[in-house]
Design a protein around this motif. Sequence first.
Motif, PDB file in Angstrom:
ATOM      1  N   MET A  62      94.381  99.821  54.687  1.00 41.15           N
ATOM      2  CA  MET A  62      94.802  98.436  54.571  1.00 41.15           C
ATOM      3  C   MET A  62      94.219  97.527  55.274  1.00 41.15           C
ATOM      4  N   ALA A  63      93.608  97.939  56.735  1.00 39.31           N
ATOM      5  CA  ALA A  63      93.000  97.119  57.285  1.00 39.31           C
ATOM      6  C   ALA A  63      91.664  96.705  56.930  1.00 39.31           C
ATOM      7  N   ALA A  64      90.993  98.015  56.369  1.00 41.47           N
ATOM      8  CA  ALA A  64      89.710  97.975  55.979  1.00 41.47           C
ATOM      9  C   ALA A  64      89.570  97.011  54.573  1.00 41.47           C
ATOM     10  N   ILE A  65      90.663  97.112  53.871  1.00 39.33           N
ATOM     11  CA  ILE A  65      90.689  96.204  52.581  1.00 39.33           C
ATOM     12  C   ILE A  65      90.935  94.597  53.213  1.00 39.33           C
ATOM     13  N   ILE A  66      91.709  94.442  54.141  1.00 40.52           N
ATOM     14  CA  ILE A  66      91.701  93.157  54.634  1.00 40.52           C
ATOM     15  C   ILE A  66      90.473  92.736  55.154  1.00 40.52           C
ATOM     16  N   ALA A  67      89.912  93.251  55.725  1.00 44.31           N
ATOM     17  CA  ALA A  67      88.508  93.167  56.391  1.00 44.31           C
ATOM     18  C   ALA A  67      87.617  92.868  55.535  1.00 44.31           C
ATOM     19  N   SER A  68      87.616  93.515  54.316  1.00 47.22           N
ATOM     20  CA  SER A  68      86.826  93.070  52.998  1.00 47.22           C
ATOM     21  C   SER A  68      87.114  91.736  52.563  1.00 47.22           C
ATOM     22  N   GLN A  69      88.561  91.608  52.463  1.00 45.83           N
ATOM     23  CA  GLN A  69      88.858  89.945  51.740  1.00 45.83           C
ATOM     24  C   GLN A  69      88.555  89.254  52.557  1.00 45.83           C
ATOM     25  N   ALA A  70      88.643  89.325  53.853  1.00 41.35           N
ATOM     26  CA  ALA A  70      88.080  88.177  54.645  1.00 41.35           C
ATOM     27  C   ALA A  70      86.750  87.714  54.621  1.00 41.35           C
ATOM     28  N   MET A  71      85.764  88.605  54.299  1.00 44.72           N
ATOM     29  CA  MET A  71      84.416  88.548  54.148  1.00 44.72           C
ATOM     30  C   MET A  71      84.264  87.796  52.656  1.00 44.72           C
ATOM     31  N   ILE A  72      84.903  88.513  51.671  1.00 45.49           N
ATOM     32  CA  ILE A  72      84.701  87.948  50.299  1.00 45.49           C
ATOM     33  C   ILE A  72      85.085  86.718  50.118  1.00 45.49           C
ATOM     34  N   ILE A  83      81.311  79.608  51.787  1.00 43.44           N
ATOM     35  CA  ILE A  83      80.054  79.491  52.073  1.00 43.44           C
ATOM     36  C   ILE A  83      79.159  78.864  50.643  1.00 43.44           C
ATOM     37  N   ILE A  84      79.321  79.392  49.742  1.00 43.65           N
ATOM     38  CA  ILE A  84      78.673  79.082  48.433  1.00 43.65           C
ATOM     39  C   ILE A  84      79.109  77.812  48.184  1.00 43.65           C
ATOM     40  N   GLN A  85      80.390  77.493  48.165  1.00 46.57           N
ATOM     41  CA  GLN A  85      81.091  76.065  47.832  1.00 46.57           C
ATOM     42  C   GLN A  85      80.292  75.142  48.650  1.00 46.57           C
ATOM     43  N   GLN A  86      80.254  75.425  49.997  1.00 45.62           N
ATOM     44  CA  GLN A  86      79.410  74.353  50.942  1.00 45.62           C
ATOM     45  C   GLN A  86      77.923  74.318  50.452  1.00 45.62           C
ATOM     46  N   SER A  87      77.304  75.353  50.032  1.00 48.65           N
ATOM     47  CA  SER A  87      75.796  75.307  49.605  1.00 48.65           C
ATOM     48  C   SER A  87      75.644  74.376  48.200  1.00 48.65           C
ATOM     49  N   LEU A  88      76.625  74.669  47.392  1.00 51.76           N
ATOM     50  CA  LEU A  88      76.607  73.886  46.244  1.00 51.76           C
ATOM     51  C   LEU A  88      76.831  72.554  46.395  1.00 51.76           C
ATOM     52  N   SER A  89      77.716  72.076  47.240  1.00 55.21           N
ATOM     53  CA  SER A  89      78.118  70.754  47.617  1.00 55.21           C
ATOM     54  C   SER A  89      76.839  69.773  48.030  1.00 55.21           C
ATOM     55  N   LEU A  90      75.893  70.770  49.075  1.00 52.64           N
ATOM     56  CA  LEU A  90      74.827  70.159  49.691  1.00 52.64           C
ATOM     57  C   LEU A  90      73.297  70.255  48.693  1.00 52.64           C
ATOM     58  N   SER A  98      72.656  82.984  53.601  1.00 55.94           N
ATOM     59  CA  SER A  98      72.041  84.235  52.868  1.00 55.94           C
ATOM     60  C   SER A  98      72.647  85.558  53.473  1.00 55.94           C
ATOM     61  N   MET A  99      72.536  85.403  54.756  1.00 59.10           N
ATOM     62  CA  MET A  99      72.753  86.670  55.466  1.00 59.10           C
ATOM     63  C   MET A  99      74.360  86.898  55.605  1.00 59.10           C
ATOM     64  N   VAL A 100      75.268  85.839  55.566  1.00 57.57           N
ATOM     65  CA  VAL A 100      76.593  85.978  55.906  1.00 57.57           C
ATOM     66  C   VAL A 100      76.922  86.374  54.379  1.00 57.57           C
ATOM     67  N   ILE A 101      76.192  85.921  53.220  1.00 52.62           N
ATOM     68  CA  ILE A 101      76.705  86.662  51.944  1.00 52.62           C
ATOM     69  C   ILE A 101      76.360  88.021  51.744  1.00 52.62           C
ATOM     70  N   VAL A 146      72.558  86.367  61.995  1.00 54.47           N
ATOM     71  CA  VAL A 146      73.276  85.133  61.909  1.00 54.47           C
ATOM     72  C   VAL A 146      73.546  84.885  63.209  1.00 54.47           C
ATOM     73  N   MET A 147      73.651  85.712  63.965  1.00 52.98           N
ATOM     74  CA  MET A 147      74.181  85.353  65.330  1.00 52.98           C
ATOM     75  C   MET A 147      72.795  84.601  66.112  1.00 52.98           C
ATOM     76  N   THR A 148      71.657  85.157  65.769  1.00 51.29           N
ATOM     77  CA  THR A 148      70.339  84.512  66.328  1.00 51.29           C
ATOM     78  C   THR A 148      70.270  83.144  65.929  1.00 51.29           C
ATOM     79  N   LEU A 149      70.530  82.757  64.659  1.00 53.52           N
ATOM     80  CA  LEU A 149      70.201  81.738  63.882  1.00 53.52           C
ATOM     81  C   LEU A 149      71.321  80.518  64.609  1.00 53.52           C
ATOM     82  N   THR A 150      72.566  81.189  64.642  1.00 55.17           N
ATOM     83  CA  THR A 150      73.737  80.220  65.471  1.00 55.17           C
ATOM     84  C   THR A 150      73.183  79.892  66.573  1.00 55.17           C
ATOM     85  N   SER A 151      72.545  80.854  67.538  1.00 49.86           N
ATOM     86  CA  SER A 151      72.258  80.362  68.896  1.00 49.86           C
ATOM     87  C   SER A 151      71.088  79.322  68.821  1.00 49.86           C
TER      88      SER A 151
END
Length: 798
Positions: free
Chosen positions: A396-406, A412-419, A210-213, A475-480
């Motif tokens: 352009m870099a800001a748009i690319i950064a946004s694209q990567a997170m989208i 992530i939602i695909q993974q959540s759906l499958s489980l 949820s936090m990554v979303i 997210v970082m704390t949960l990963t740890s």
Amino acid sequence: MPDEEVVVENPTDEGSEDHQEVSDHHEHHKDQLKGKKLSWQKLRRNDSLDLESRRFTAPHGHASKGADWSVIMHLAFQSIGIVYGDIGTSPLYVYASTFTKGINHSDDILGVLSLIFYTLTLIPLIKYVLIVLRANDNGDGGTFALYSLLCRYAKVGLTPSQQAEDRDVSNFQLELPTKSVKRASRLKSSLENSPFAKIFLLFATMLGTSMVIGDGVLTPCISVLSAVGGIKEATSAMTQGRVVLISVVILIALFMFQRLGTDKVGYTFAPIICIWFTMIGGIGVYNFIKFDPTVVKALNPQYIVDYFRRNKKDAWISLGGIVLAITGTEALFADVGHFTVRSIQISMCTVTYPALILAYTGQASFLRKHHLLVAETFFKSIPKPLYWPMFVVAVMAAIIASQAMISGTFSIIQQSLSLGCFPRVKIVHTSTKYAGQVYIPEVNYLLMLACVGVTLGFRSTAKIGNAYGIAVVFVMTLTSSFLVLIMIMIWKTNIFLVISYVLVIGSVELLYLSSVLYKFDQGGYLPLAFATLLMFVMFVWNDVHRRKYYYELEHKISPEQLKEIAVDANFSRMPGLAMFYSELVQGIPPIFNHYAANVPALHSVLVFVSIKSLPISKVPLEERFLFRRVEPKDLNVFRCVARYGYTDVRNENEPFEGLLVEKLKEFIKDSFWISQTNTIPSSANEDTKFQIEEEFEDSTLASGGENGKEDLKQQVDDQDKQQDLLDREIEAIDKAWRRGVVHLVGENEVTAAKGAGIAKRILIDYAYNFLKRNLRQCDKVFDIPHKRLLKVGMTYEL
């Protein structure tokens, strides 16, 4: 004796032909079965699903790419455009978000630069690049990868659909150290025996997801707003209101283009981000030399101590701005599935990390001479001739950064759906080359509305930065936390190294977390509100999903009941093949009984297809299906478990029906030949069995005379009859396939049982059914043709 030897060496032509025919049969099925690495003992069980699972292939995953350095370097270049857009655009707003009240002391700049340097070194470089990337799941990363590793090593899954055969899938087994450690065993037992621990692990996974979303909502807002804000330096007519409106237009355009897929624009990403890193690094060197080279003193951590002594509480609060320097670090791990561990390590160490250090150092040098320009540090520090090129590249870099997170949010939602942790939504695969590139229409529009709302509501990067920091550090704390469990249980890491990790990196992350939580009322509530809403949706769906599974498990149809239905005089068989979909893997779902009671006709071949998600990223195509025959044999009823990983494509770009039928025919042939060897002791291994068969052939020939010929004739007759039976059974499947396939989908209505409490009624009758009514149905998720779809309705009282 001489006569007998003559018979062996010079058999009659007739006997020779008979012997040759028997030998051919033996050779044929020996060749077939030798390739399957069968477990003979298990295959004697009538309900075995082991047959297809005994196929082993080379491990599937990205590790196999590691041998070719040309491939690694190519992927390292590509990863620059996909992975580092977010962390790479952080220099746009870090100093402005840190010094929100201005710079009080010149050495405060050195203290903040020192904090940025050591934070970038500890978290992205040491924690993620050197440690966390090792915890990938057959090449795939992210929160679900860590959860899947734990689910495979310890039985912490909440849905009781485990099967022994699943462990034989190529990607399932973990490479564990041979040395056994009592501490790992105790922790494993504690997790397996604690219902609270199982629920908590799933809860933590959902929270991280949820936090990554939430991160996917905030990244486009802060990146685009920061980049477009640079235009104010060129003209005084550009007000903040106009900057916000331009940002909203760019965001809407960005989300409208998502349906084309990232693959269409992927080739332009890496060069643009490379130009971006080159320019910010070069400008950083220029500012460092021109304004104040003495900022190199910030390498001394004493400046951090002095910074906290001078500013006390304000220094602690400012950590919420400094943490923005590592936003997007989770993308290093989440996107490793598209590349390799080595390629990301190379690109981070040789390009991203040096460029960011140079950029922050140059900005610090500039600020030492221009304290009052801290709010516009990035664009004010650019040499005038480079202003417009830098502005264009920044947008352009800001748009690319946004694209990567989208794109990451979609994955992530695909993974959540499958489980079973997310309601059914349509998954559109936008690339034939990269399976992970997906587009989800419903989620895309919801993200767009959320981004536009946040941009219009907050209007400044400072407030969005407060919200952004919480999502990142959570997210970082949960990963740890997951990583510590993996270190102890799976890696069997030395306890002193685990303690060192917790004391150094864990304490740093907790310090940052405490700082960002302080700004809860200044925008920090936003990602927590997003997470709470998503967590509620995921909890409701997952909880009722599990309740339905337990209901089907308790009310499943026994083989005896099925036989009674099939042999009923009022029950007719019609030509064709029917596939009945469910999620139950331990038997036949109760909805079939409901179908039989209302439609007294059964297709000539019926396959109960159970769709099952395994806690691995991918299931090789040749290991996807498990079959078993439902007795009696003449019913032509089969059970099939179709197994998918959490990043696998379902029923798209693969001939699902045709593949299933082909695998079913293989299963029938293999089962037939195995039944021919049932007289050989089950304890014998494969080589022993074939040796026994060969000795049996030799002894039969050696018996000589008419008796030998009679025995050979009898064998040939038996083989012919059995072969005819097999051919007829295969022909029955082919005939049913030619007559057409009907897909039977159970459309279950769920309601709370009579006498249920108010919380349960709200959960099932209102929350779950509201989600179900407003989301896609099963047939749309699996792309089942409407002309061949038959829905069977039934109400489950849970």
